[in-house]
Design an enzyme around this catalytic site. Structure first.
Site, mmCIF file in Angstrom:
data_model
loop_
_atom_site.group_PDB
_atom_site.id
_atom_site.type_symbol
_atom_site.label_atom_id
_atom_site.label_comp_id
_atom_site.label_asym_id
_atom_site.label_seq_id
_atom_site.Cartn_x
_atom_site.Cartn_y
_atom_site.Cartn_z
ATOM 1 N N ARG A 107 0.852 -1.203 0.000
ATOM 2 C CA ARG A 107 0.000 0.000 0.000
ATOM 3 C C ARG A 107 0.879 1.240 0.000
ATOM 4 O O ARG A 107 2.092 1.144 0.111
ATOM 5 C CB ARG A 107 -0.931 -0.018 1.216
ATOM 6 C CG ARG A 107 -0.182 0.014 2.538
ATOM 7 C CD ARG A 107 -1.142 0.045 3.722
ATOM 8 N NE ARG A 107 -0.403 -0.139 4.966
ATOM 9 C CZ ARG A 107 -0.964 -0.232 6.163
ATOM 10 N NH1 ARG A 107 -2.274 -0.179 6.289
ATOM 11 N NH2 ARG A 107 -0.238 -0.392 7.249
ATOM 12 N N CYS A 111 3.141 8.677 -5.494
ATOM 13 C CA CYS A 111 3.930 9.884 -5.247
ATOM 14 C C CYS A 111 2.943 11.039 -5.062
ATOM 15 O O CYS A 111 2.070 11.256 -5.908
ATOM 16 C CB CYS A 111 4.849 10.134 -6.438
ATOM 17 S SG CYS A 111 5.555 11.776 -6.427
ATOM 18 N N ASN A 145 -4.960 7.270 4.369
ATOM 19 C CA ASN A 145 -4.643 6.552 5.609
ATOM 20 C C ASN A 145 -3.188 6.805 5.970
ATOM 21 O O ASN A 145 -2.289 6.604 5.150
ATOM 22 C CB ASN A 145 -4.847 5.044 5.411
ATOM 23 C CG ASN A 145 -4.791 4.278 6.719
ATOM 24 O OD1 ASN A 145 -5.734 4.302 7.508
ATOM 25 N ND2 ASN A 145 -3.677 3.619 6.977
ATOM 26 N N GLU A 146 -2.970 7.283 7.170
ATOM 27 C CA GLU A 146 -1.615 7.437 7.721
ATOM 28 C C GLU A 146 -0.616 8.005 6.711
ATOM 29 O O GLU A 146 0.277 7.295 6.237
ATOM 30 C CB GLU A 146 -1.099 6.103 8.252
ATOM 31 C CG GLU A 146 -1.838 5.619 9.463
ATOM 32 C CD GLU A 146 -1.152 4.440 10.168
ATOM 33 O OE1 GLU A 146 -0.358 3.754 9.534
ATOM 34 O OE2 GLU A 146 -1.430 4.233 11.346
ATOM 35 N N GLU A 318 -7.240 4.275 15.649
ATOM 36 C CA GLU A 318 -6.899 2.854 15.750
ATOM 37 C C GLU A 318 -6.200 2.630 17.085
ATOM 38 O O GLU A 318 -5.135 3.196 17.326
ATOM 39 C CB GLU A 318 -5.950 2.444 14.619
ATOM 40 C CG GLU A 318 -6.531 2.648 13.229
ATOM 41 C CD GLU A 318 -5.554 2.237 12.124
ATOM 42 O OE1 GLU A 318 -4.528 1.591 12.409
ATOM 43 O OE2 GLU A 318 -5.819 2.602 10.961
ATOM 44 N N TRP A 326 3.780 -5.985 13.260
ATOM 45 C CA TRP A 326 4.791 -5.246 12.492
ATOM 46 C C TRP A 326 6.035 -4.823 13.255
ATOM 47 O O TRP A 326 6.958 -4.287 12.659
ATOM 48 C CB TRP A 326 4.154 -4.021 11.845
ATOM 49 C CG TRP A 326 3.245 -3.218 12.740
ATOM 50 C CD1 TRP A 326 1.883 -3.311 12.810
ATOM 51 C CD2 TRP A 326 3.615 -2.233 13.710
ATOM 52 N NE1 TRP A 326 1.382 -2.440 13.750
ATOM 53 C CE2 TRP A 326 2.433 -1.764 14.314
ATOM 54 C CE3 TRP A 326 4.843 -1.691 14.128
ATOM 55 C CZ2 TRP A 326 2.423 -0.788 15.310
ATOM 56 C CZ3 TRP A 326 4.830 -0.721 15.122
ATOM 57 C CH2 TRP A 326 3.627 -0.275 15.701
ATOM 58 N N GLU A 366 -1.639 -8.888 7.409
ATOM 59 C CA GLU A 366 -1.876 -8.653 8.833
ATOM 60 C C GLU A 366 -2.581 -9.819 9.521
ATOM 61 O O GLU A 366 -3.267 -9.633 10.527
ATOM 62 C CB GLU A 366 -2.617 -7.326 9.016
ATOM 63 C CG GLU A 366 -1.715 -6.166 8.642
ATOM 64 C CD GLU A 366 -2.351 -4.792 8.731
ATOM 65 O OE1 GLU A 366 -3.571 -4.701 8.951
ATOM 66 O OE2 GLU A 366 -1.612 -3.797 8.565
ATOM 67 N N GLN A 367 -2.387 -11.025 9.001
ATOM 68 C CA GLN A 367 -3.064 -12.181 9.615
ATOM 69 C C GLN A 367 -2.582 -12.443 11.042
ATOM 70 O O GLN A 367 -3.264 -13.100 11.815
ATOM 71 C CB GLN A 367 -2.894 -13.425 8.754
ATOM 72 C CG GLN A 367 -1.469 -13.733 8.375
ATOM 73 C CD GLN A 367 -1.388 -14.902 7.423
ATOM 74 O OE1 GLN A 367 -1.324 -16.035 7.851
ATOM 75 N NE2 GLN A 367 -1.442 -14.637 6.128
ATOM 76 N N MET A 368 -1.399 -11.919 11.431
ATOM 77 C CA MET A 368 -0.923 -12.126 12.799
ATOM 78 C C MET A 368 -1.308 -10.968 13.727
ATOM 79 O O MET A 368 -0.846 -10.894 14.861
ATOM 80 C CB MET A 368 0.610 -12.292 12.806
ATOM 81 C CG MET A 368 1.132 -13.405 11.940
ATOM 82 S SD MET A 368 0.436 -15.005 12.389
ATOM 83 C CE MET A 368 1.255 -15.290 13.946
HETATM 84 C C1 GAL Z 1 -1.875 1.051 10.966
HETATM 85 C C2 GAL Z 1 -2.697 1.096 9.705
HETATM 86 C C3 GAL Z 1 -3.705 -0.013 9.646
HETATM 87 C C4 GAL Z 1 -3.069 -1.312 10.036
HETATM 88 C C5 GAL Z 1 -2.484 -1.177 11.415
HETATM 89 C C6 GAL Z 1 -1.858 -2.439 11.942
HETATM 90 O O1 GAL Z 1 -0.643 1.651 10.781
HETATM 91 O O2 GAL Z 1 -3.364 2.323 9.572
HETATM 92 O O3 GAL Z 1 -4.218 -0.104 8.353
HETATM 93 O O4 GAL Z 1 -2.080 -1.619 9.113
HETATM 94 O O5 GAL Z 1 -1.493 -0.194 11.378
HETATM 95 O O6 GAL Z 1 -1.305 -2.250 13.208
#
Ligand code: GAL
Length: 652
Positions: A107, A111, A145-146, A318, A326, A366-368
């Site tokens: 994602r 630019c 997003n972010e 969030e 991550w 992001e399955q974990m």
């Molecule tokens: C954020 C993001 C989300 C998801 C989340 C996972 O940085 O906006 O889409 O990836 O992290 O922790």
């Protein structure tokens, strides 16, 4: 505290069969959730091929959620351009400083300067706003997003290069002005015209810092204008809705005040355990100690920062609900922490705390990553804590505001400047500001964060201005009018806006404010600090040689006889990076002079005042008796004995 703080959740209807949407919606509502954020990554389902708009599924999802009583925050999907679009214009992809194209497959692969991509964003956002902008279920929008996520602010693409040259033309008008401002006579760097200027990358040694800083400024401005493009469409087609963006933790690549100025609500994505693992300067012992709770000050700092970026209205978009996927290591939060983090946000004035995500995804990247539900739909660990949060919000009701009587100035340009010219490896702007912030928090203070052009300091008793690259005229005027106690430095006012040393030398303030001159600076190896007289601690990483004259008096000396802390009326200047001991000494003095009541808190305990409510949080391992800290009143939540991972709220 705002009227009735609420909770929310991030949901991806496109990840689940339509048959479960209704059940999901009802379970959300039963949990006490009010807001659902959806849609922010759904472009490939909204438009699987150019012009083939398929919004009906989204309309059905919105209806189902709305029927359950939920309010929708609809995401614009511009953080995830679909493959067909990238294939149509591959030059929209970002390029890194070494010239590598960053490809499709995750994602944020765009630019900010690419005109074709901007036009595509306008098109999809307009279509979405025309369809859903007046839908009564949609009460707000999240734009993209972010920004800056995955290091995507600065771009070395052709689109970026062309836009940078335009930006420079606008800023300087003539190439002679640019050459003079940057000091390009040095090393024969003078440019014949704007078209000759490149993006700073891959030179034998460092680029001219003024060139780099302008590239950072430009890159930040591109984020601001990219965001504005969308806010303008949404304001027109979706009147009365809150426009929101979700910022991140310790992300400094663009000026959040400027993006925030175009929003109604700033929000941020709060991942305390991930951040402690990946974005902390703390030593290993500290990180081990707080591995399951998060740093006791990191979340609070961002709550205070983002409360300012859009003028008081802010959310957590969030909130970490369990292990993330991550960071280098991804532990589970200690039982109780998800609730503690949520209440801490409310203590700092959040309107909404929204959890990421509803159900853990069994597929893809992001399955974990935990959700409120396991992939099989069974409640995960955080679920019951959030049930408690929902009840807590009712008990808290609404009260005053999260205003504070101490403030710290935080400035993005300073972060860029000292990243470009650290002069000593450890000189990191965020770290410096955060050291001050933490020391005030250890004394139990509630803090506001102010922008570098703050024009009014009158509601504060104490203002701290660390490491400020250059003075904004508003702030100097505000300091001249200010009646409270101030602490400035190190490195504040040490440059002009063009990244040169100011004529009258740092800190470059009028004599009647601070009759002190910094004649020389040095940076220090971490194992070579400078000791101070009378056991006041040490300077680490950075030291300045001060010459004070007239009314400016020396308060603390180094052992080798140089002024370290000087004072003129109520304004103090500190010539170095204070270690913890010196910080404690200086803060105790300053709060005393300012008449602020303090209380020395155990390492894991923190306070936040909000109206007549005083919140106490325990990030530590031991119970704390609040009365022993002098904290008394009626308990709205919790008890006098504050257990680990617990919250007490006292009406005082
Ligand atoms: C954020 C993001 C989300 C998801 C989340 C996972 O940085 O906006 O889409 O990836 O992290 O922790």
């Amino acid at each position: 505290m705002v009227a009735n703080p609420s909770i929310g959740v991030c949901y991806y209807p496109e990840h689940w069969p339509e048959t479960v949407w209704k059940d999901d919606a009802q379970r959300m509502a039963a949990l006490g959730i009010s807001y659902v954020r959806i849609g922010e990554f759904a472009w490939s389902r909204l438009e699987p091929a150019r012009g083939d708009l398929r919004f009906d599924w989204l309309a059905r999802a919105i209806d189902i959620l709305h029927e359950a009583g939920l309010k929708i925050i609809l995401g614009t999907p511009t953080a995830t351009p679909p493959k067909w679009l990238v294939d149509e214009m591959p030059d929209m992809l970002p390029v890194d400083a070494e010239g590598h194209t960053i490809g499709f497959g995750s994602r944020k692969h765009y630019c900010f300067s690419h005109r074709g991509y901007r036009a595509e964003c306008e098109r999809i956002v307009t279509a979405l706003a025309e369809r859903f902008g007046k839908n009564p279920a949609v009460t707000g929008w999240q734009i993209d997003n972010e920004y800056a996520c995955h290091n995507t602010t600065r771009n070395w693409s052709t689109a970026s290069l062309l836009a940078f040259r335009q930006w420079l033309k606008q800023r300087y008008g003539t190439i002679d002005k640019l050459n003079a401002a940057w000091g390009n006579v040095f090393w024969s760097m003078e440019y014949p015209d704007f078209e000759a200027i490149d993006l700073p990358a891959l030179a034998p040694t460092e680029h001219n810092p003024a060139h780099s800083l302008d590239f950072y400024r430009f890159s930040s401005d591109q984020v601001v204008s990219f965001n504005r493009l969308q806010t303008e469409i949404l304001r027109r087609l979706s009147p009365g809705r809150d426009l929101i963006h979700n910022f991140m933790g310790r992300t400094l690549d663009f000026d959040h005040y400027k993006v925030g100025a175009d929003l109604d609500v700033s929000s941020w994505d709060c991942y305390p355990l991930g951040f402690l693992e990946d974005r902390s300067d703390a030593d290993q012992a500290w990180r081990r100690r707080f591995a399951r709770t998060g740093d006791p000050d990191f979340q609070a700092f961002h709550h205070d920062l983002y409360r300012t970026t859009s003028n008081g209205r802010w959310w957590v978009m969030e909130q970490q609900p369990g292990p993330v996927n991550w960071a280098d290591h991804n532990p589970a939060p200690k039982q109780g922490m998800v609730r503690l983090w949520s209440l801490e946000a409310f203590a700092h004035g959040a309107e909404v705390v929204s959890y990421f995500r509803w159900r853990q995804a069994p597929f893809a990247q992001e399955q974990m990553h935990a959700g409120l539900l396991r992939p099989d739909g069974v409640e995960a660990e955080a679920f019951s804590e959030i049930e408690t949060v929902a009840r807590d919000t009712e008990l808290l009701g609404s009260s005053g505001s999260a205003a504070a009587n101490a403030a710290i100035v935080f400035d993005y340009t300073s972060a860029w400047a000292w990243e470009i010219q650290p002069q000593g490896r450890e000189f990191d702007y965020f770290r410096l500001v955060f050291d001050y912030y933490r020391s005030l928090r250890r004394l139990g203070l509630s803090i506001d964060i102010l922008p570098p052009d703050a024009a009014d300091l009158s509601r504060y008793k104490l203002v701290i201005i660390p490491g400020l690259f250059t003075w904004h005229k508003n702030l100097v005027k505000a300091l001249e009018a200010y009646k409270g106690v101030a602490l400035i430095g190190p490195r504040s006012g040490s440059k002009t806006g063009d990244f040169s040393i100011p004529e009258r030398l740092p800190p470059d303030l009028p004599e009647q404010l601070a009759n002190v001159t910094i004649t020389r600076v040095e940076s220090l190896r971490p194992d070579c600090p400078v000791a101070l007289k009378e056991g006041h601690g040490k300077l680490r990483f950075w030291r300045e040689f001060l010459v004070a004259s007239g009314d400016c008096k020396v308060e603390i000396f180094s052992r080798d006889g140089w002024p370290v802390l000087v004072k003129q009326r109520d304004l103090h200047y500190i010539g170095g990076w204070p270690d913890e001991r010196l910080l404690d000494t200086v803060m105790a003095r300053l709060t005393g002079e300012a008449g602020i009541t303090t209380c020395r808190l155990p390492d894991g305990v923190r306070l936040r005042r909000n109206g007549d409510l005083l919140f106490a949080f325990n990030y530590g391992d031991d119970p704390t008796e609040l009365e022993a800290l002098g904290l008394r009143g009626t308990f709205v939540l919790g008890t006098e004995l504050l257990q680990p991972a617990e919250v007490s709220v006292i009406r005082t």
